[in-house]
Every structure is written in structure tokens, then in C-alpha cells.
Design a protein around this motif. Structure first.
Motif, PDB file in Angstrom:
ATOM      1  N   UNK A  62       0.823  -1.204   0.000  1.00 36.42           N
ATOM      2  CA  UNK A  62       0.000   0.000   0.000  1.00 36.42           C
ATOM      3  C   UNK A  62       0.859   1.257   0.000  1.00 36.42           C
ATOM      4  N   UNK A  63       0.670   2.089  -1.037  1.00 34.37           N
ATOM      5  CA  UNK A  63       1.425   3.329  -1.147  1.00 34.37           C
ATOM      6  C   UNK A  63       0.665   4.457  -0.452  1.00 34.37           C
ATOM      7  N   UNK A  64       1.367   5.574  -0.250  1.00 34.23           N
ATOM      8  CA  UNK A  64       0.714   6.716   0.375  1.00 34.23           C
ATOM      9  C   UNK A  64       0.227   7.700  -0.692  1.00 34.23           C
ATOM     10  N   UNK A  65      -0.431   8.730  -0.240  1.00 35.55           N
ATOM     11  CA  UNK A  65      -1.032   9.687  -1.166  1.00 35.55           C
ATOM     12  C   UNK A  65       0.018  10.432  -1.986  1.00 35.55           C
ATOM     13  N   UNK A 192      -7.481  -4.028  -6.600  1.00 36.49           N
ATOM     14  CA  UNK A 192      -8.501  -4.252  -5.574  1.00 36.49           C
ATOM     15  C   UNK A 192      -7.838  -4.789  -4.304  1.00 36.49           C
ATOM     16  N   UNK A 193      -8.273  -4.345  -3.164  1.00 39.30           N
ATOM     17  CA  UNK A 193      -7.633  -4.754  -1.909  1.00 39.30           C
ATOM     18  C   UNK A 193      -8.030  -6.163  -1.479  1.00 39.30           C
ATOM     19  N   UNK A 194      -9.144  -6.691  -2.015  1.00 39.87           N
ATOM     20  CA  UNK A 194      -9.615  -7.996  -1.549  1.00 39.87           C
ATOM     21  C   UNK A 194      -9.010  -9.174  -2.306  1.00 39.87           C
ATOM     22  N   UNK A 219      -3.280   0.507  -2.842  1.00 37.27           N
ATOM     23  CA  UNK A 219      -3.519   1.456  -1.759  1.00 37.27           C
ATOM     24  C   UNK A 219      -4.962   1.432  -1.307  1.00 37.27           C
ATOM     25  N   UNK A 220      -5.218   2.028  -0.179  1.00 38.71           N
ATOM     26  CA  UNK A 220      -6.567   2.107   0.358  1.00 38.71           C
ATOM     27  C   UNK A 220      -7.374   3.124  -0.446  1.00 38.71           C
TER      28      UNK A 220
END
Length: 520
Positions: A62-65, A192-194, A219-220
Motif C-alpha cells: 500500500x502506497x501513500x497519497x 482491488x484490496x480484496x 492502496x486504500x
């Protein structure tokens, strides 16, 4: 006879093959992000458990903004260069990418089995639909870009941003991205995170190797959503997912004026009225359980004329009792082919628990437990986690207050509503204020035609199901199930390009100020 894992199909063997095929994207211990034109070891890998047997696998990094902003800015620069590449050059590079996907088709399919639980046949079909579909566009794109005055449609003013669901990584997401690139646009995609992120990583490694302008970020959604939707320079948004997230996306892009295609859920219903072809309906019911109904065109709701209920149950119950599910890679002997199953696990254990709780909720509210299978009926290894598996179930006359009364379960949980009049049939089938598909089972063609006109479904089948469709078939939804341009076939290319009118072109679709629908 006890079952065993098919030799050569273990998760770590599949992952090891990925590190050999695309070492630039797969480290031995984690995935990379494709950002700013390179595969980068950035982002924080999250914990992830695969649904097939409950064992841990590398999660999406997961990357940041800030990284997302930089990635989008770079993609906008990529777009400027790619949009000036002539059609022959674009077609050549997309063809190379498709050939690479075809070369590694079985590995992509095996990743789909492990990541999102697709049985082998359905996983292969997902990859094949992507490859075959893009090849069709390669043969059609020259005609599709022509304008009526002999000119040519041009790329959008910026890259296309893709936020997609996990259930069809290849036949929906990668397919769409390749057509976007073929039409002259750079591509940004969020994993997709899932699930599906390993499959997408391999596919994008092959696309990047073909020198296509693609970006793949993990990322989220809550952190990256605004960047991927509202960033200056983005030319269009393609979203596939639930209504809550789709509504937030629509609100976020409302004042941007940019192209968008938002495919959202809707409760697809199958009405049964003055009908006698029960063997035919049973075939459709059986096929409808494929992939545990985890798709946007599944039919989880049957609306049945009261006097036909005995005949309907005679057709329905034997089918639901015979559905085959279990571990998609479990065999009796090493040389056995992979099992022919209707479905494996649902996407994760929490989803299985939710579906079970929703069945109980319906019964507590007065619904009749028509059928509830047992996970013990599935095919499993002797020692494996089965918490993400759920057997088919069905509720008769669920209460109006049920949490799934107006929503799709996205799992093998059916409901049956009994009606006495045509008006009740319509009301029950239109429960979710719009859907992608609906079907009528009836011997009365005139009645079917009349009802089809009044259903809030984009496509209506008469004595057959309707699907999302491939190649020339259009894709869309009515009501709250779709926002923006209708796509599929020629309409997809139109939505991804500008004609002589530019941004003011009147497209087919469902927009805040108007709705214009094509033949469907």
C-alpha cells in the motif's frame, strides 16, 4: 478416497513461477508497484489470507497519497507522448501484450484460482475472454475510430483511471485497460484490496514489457480515491464496484466534467409467470451458480407466480442440492485433471460469515428457510481451513426489512418471492431501483415483451439469462446501477475518445441531466 493438492499447483510454486517470469515485479518476499514508469519496491505490504485454504500470501504493498500524486503526474506525461503515437504503433504494442498474456495464460489462471477462488475452468475462461476480446478490438479499431465525415476520433485529454472490483481482474479490468491504450490513452489502475493483485501484477508486467503506458498502484481507496478521481489531467474514470463507493466516486467527480463509466451493483431478478419449460429453467439455474454468484450479472432473486410454486420447487431444489463446490485444486490422484466445480470459496472468510448471518437474519424476520446446504458436502483436503466456503442456501418470502431485500448478496444465497399479480411481479423485480440484467420465464411472449418494457434493467432476457457481454455487445445499467457512458463494442471506443465535438459530444449513457440508451 482422501484428496490431495494437484502436484505443481501450490501457491508458492505459482509465486515462484511469477518471480521467474517477471522478476522486475515480483520480489521473493513481496510485490512491487508500477509507478512513474518503473517497478518500484515501495508501499507497505499488508497481511493477506487466501480464501482457498486460509494460508497467508503476500498482500498488496500500500502506497501513500504522495506517491499516488507523483504516479498520476507521470502518467499524464506518458499520456502526452502516447496520444501522439499513430494507430499502427499502438496496435503493434497492444498485440505484443496480448501475445505475452496468451503465452502465460495458465499461470495467470492459476493465480486467479488461488487469489479469488475461481475453479480452473472459470479462471481459464476469465483469461481467455480478455485475450479474445482485445484481439477483436485490434481487428475493429480502425473502423471504430472513423468519423462520419472521414476524419478520426482522437484520444482523451488525459489518462484513464481505473478503480475495479476483484472478481474479474482479466476479462473486465485488463481487457478494459488494453482497449484504453489501443484508443490512444495512458492507463492508471488501482489493485482491488480484496484479491486479484498478483494476477494484475503479472499482467501489468507483461503489458509494461510491451512498452504500453500503464501504471499499477496498490492502496486504500479512502487514501487514494480523490487522487485517482479528481487529479488534474485525468481524462476519464472507470469504476466497477458497489453502490456506496460508486456514489462517493460520482460525487467526487461531479464538478470535473470528465468522462466516466461507473458500473454499480443492482439486484438482478428472474420472474416466473405462466411458464411450463421447467427443464430449460433448471439448466439456467444450474449455470447461474457459477463462481458462487460473485458477479454483477448473477440472478439471486426469483419472483414466482403463486400457482407455479410447486413446479418451480421441483425444478429448483434438485439443482441447488447438486451444486458442486470445494477446493479448486484438490484431486484424488496426481494425474487427475482439476475438478469440475461450480464454485470454490467466496472471496474471504468474513464474507462467508456475513452470508450465513444474513440467512439467519431473514429467517428470524419471518422468512422461510427453503434450503440450506452444508459445507460438509464440499470437496476438501483432509486438513484445510474451510472458513471461506459456504454452501448454497435459499430463503422463501424474505421480510421487507431484510438487509438483502434490495441488494445483491454476491454469494450463493438465493431468495424467492411469491406474487399473485403482474403488478406485484414488476414491483418485486424492480426492488433495487435499477439493475444490469433481468429475465422473464414465461410461455406468453406478448406478456414478456410488455413486462420487459417496464423493468428497470438494462438488458432483459426472455426464457434465458442476459450477461455483461463481450465484443460488440453493449454494457450498461438502469437507475442506480450505472452512471455515465454506456460501453461495450463501438460504444466503448467512443467513450474512450473524442470526436469532432470534443468534450461536448452526446454519448449513450445515464447522466445527471439526461439518459440516452442504445439498442440492447
Amino acid at each position: 478416497m482422501p484428496l490431495m493438492l494437484k502436484p505443481g499447483t501450490s501457491w508458492w510454486e505459482a509465486y515462484g513461477r511469477c518471480t521467474q517470469v517477471a522478476p522486475e515485479a515480483f520480489d521473493s518476499d513481496r510485490l512491487r508497484n508500477l509507478s512513474r514508469g518503473e517497478w518500484r519496491r515501495i508501499g507497505i505490504p499488508g497481511d493477506h489470507v487466501n480464501a482457498v485454504d486460509g494460508t497467508p500470501i503476500p498482500g498488496p504493498p500500500l502506497i501513500d497519497q504522495n506517491e499516488a500524486v507523483a504516479a498520476v503526474e507521470f502518467a499524464c506525461e506518458q499520456h502526452k507522448a502516447w496520444s501522439t503515437t499513430d494507430l499502427d504503433g499502438r496496435r503493434s504494442r497492444v498485440s505484443v501484450a496480448v501475445d505475452l498474456l496468451s503465452e502465460h495464460r495458465d499461470l495467470l489462471a492459476l493465480l486467479l484460482v488461488w487469489e479469488i477462488g475461481k475453479p480452473w475452468r472459470l479462471a481459464c475462461a476469465d483469461v481467455d475472454r480478455c485475450i479474445d476480446g482485445v484481439r477483436w478490438y485490434l481487428g475493429q479499431i480502425e473502423r471504430q475510430l472513423e468519423t462520419s465525415d472521414g476524419g478520426q476520433r482522437g484520444p482523451l485529454p488525459g489518462p484513464v483511471s481505473n478503480i475495479a472490483s476483484w472478481n474479474y481482474p482479466m476479462s473486465v479490468q485488463v481487457h478494459a485497460e488494453l482497449v484504453q491504450a489501443l484508443a490512444g490513452n495512458a492507463v492508471i489502475a488501482k489493485t482491488p484490496s480484496q484479491g486479484g493483485f498478483h494476477t494484475l501484477t503479472l499482467a501489468h508486467a507483461l503489458m509494461h514489457r510491451a512498452e504500453l503506458p500503464v501504471t499499477l498502484l496498490s492502496g486504500m481507496g479512502s487514501r487514494l480515491g480523490d487522487v485517482l478521481i479528481r487529479s488534474e489531467g485525468i481524462g476519464a474514470l472507470v469504476f466497477v464496484g458497489g453502490r456506496a463507493n460508486g456514489r462517493r466516486a460520482a460525487v467526487s467527480l461531479a464538478d470535473t466534467g470528465r468522462r466516466h463509466m461507473l458500473e454499480q451493483e443492482g439486484l438482478n431478478a428472474w420472474g416466473v409467470w405462466e411458464f411450463s419449460q421447467w427443464d430449460l429453467l433448471a439448466q439456467h439455474i444450474r449455470k447461474g451458480f457459477e463462481y458462487a454468484k460473485q458477479r454483477c450479472t448473477a440472478y439471486p432473486r426469483y419472483v414466482v407466480q403463486r400457482r407455479l410454486m410447486p413446479a418451480f420447487l421441483e425444478a429448483y431444489l434438485p439443482v441447488v442440492k447438486s451444486v458442486r463446490f470445494g477446493h479448486p485444486l484438490a484431486v484424488e490422484e496426481p494425474e487427475d485433471p482439476l475438478p469440475e466445480l461450480d464454485f470454490g470459496p467466496v472471496i474471504h472468510a468474513a464474507k462467508a460469515a456475513d452470508l450465513s448471518a444474513q440467512f439467519d437474519e431473514a429467517v428470524r424476520g419471518g422468512g422461510i428457510p427453503l434450503y440450506r446446504g452444508s459445507v460438509g458436502d464440499g470437496r476438501f483436503l483432509d486438513v484445510q481451513d474451510t472458513s471461506a466456503y459456504i454452501a448454497p442456501a435459499c430463503v422463501l418470502q424474505p421480510p421487507a426489512a431484510w438487509s438483502l431485500h434490495h441488494a445483491e448478496p454476491f454469494g450463493p444465497l438465493d431468495s424467492v418471492v411469491v406474487v399473485d399479480t403482474a403488478a406485484e411481479l414488476l414491483a418485486a423485480m424492480n426492488a433495487s431501483n435499477g439493475s444490469l440484467v433481468a429475465s422473464i420465464a414465461t410461455d406468453d411472449v406478448a406478456f414478456a415483451d410488455q413486462v420487459a418494457e417496464e423493468l428497470q434493467a438494462f438488458k432483459v432476457g426472455i426464457n434465458k439469462p442476459r450477461s455483461r457481454g463481450d465484443r460488440a455487445e453493449v454494457i450498461g445499467g438502469l437507475g442506480a446501477s450505472w452512471k455515465g457512458a454506456v460501453v461495450g463494442g463501438d460504444l466503448l471506443v467512443q467513450a474512450l475518445t473524442y470526436g469532432p465535438e470534443g468534450a461536448g459530444e452526446l454519448l449513450y449513457g445515464n447522466f445527471p441531466s439526461s439518459s440516452r440508451l442504445p439498442a440492447r
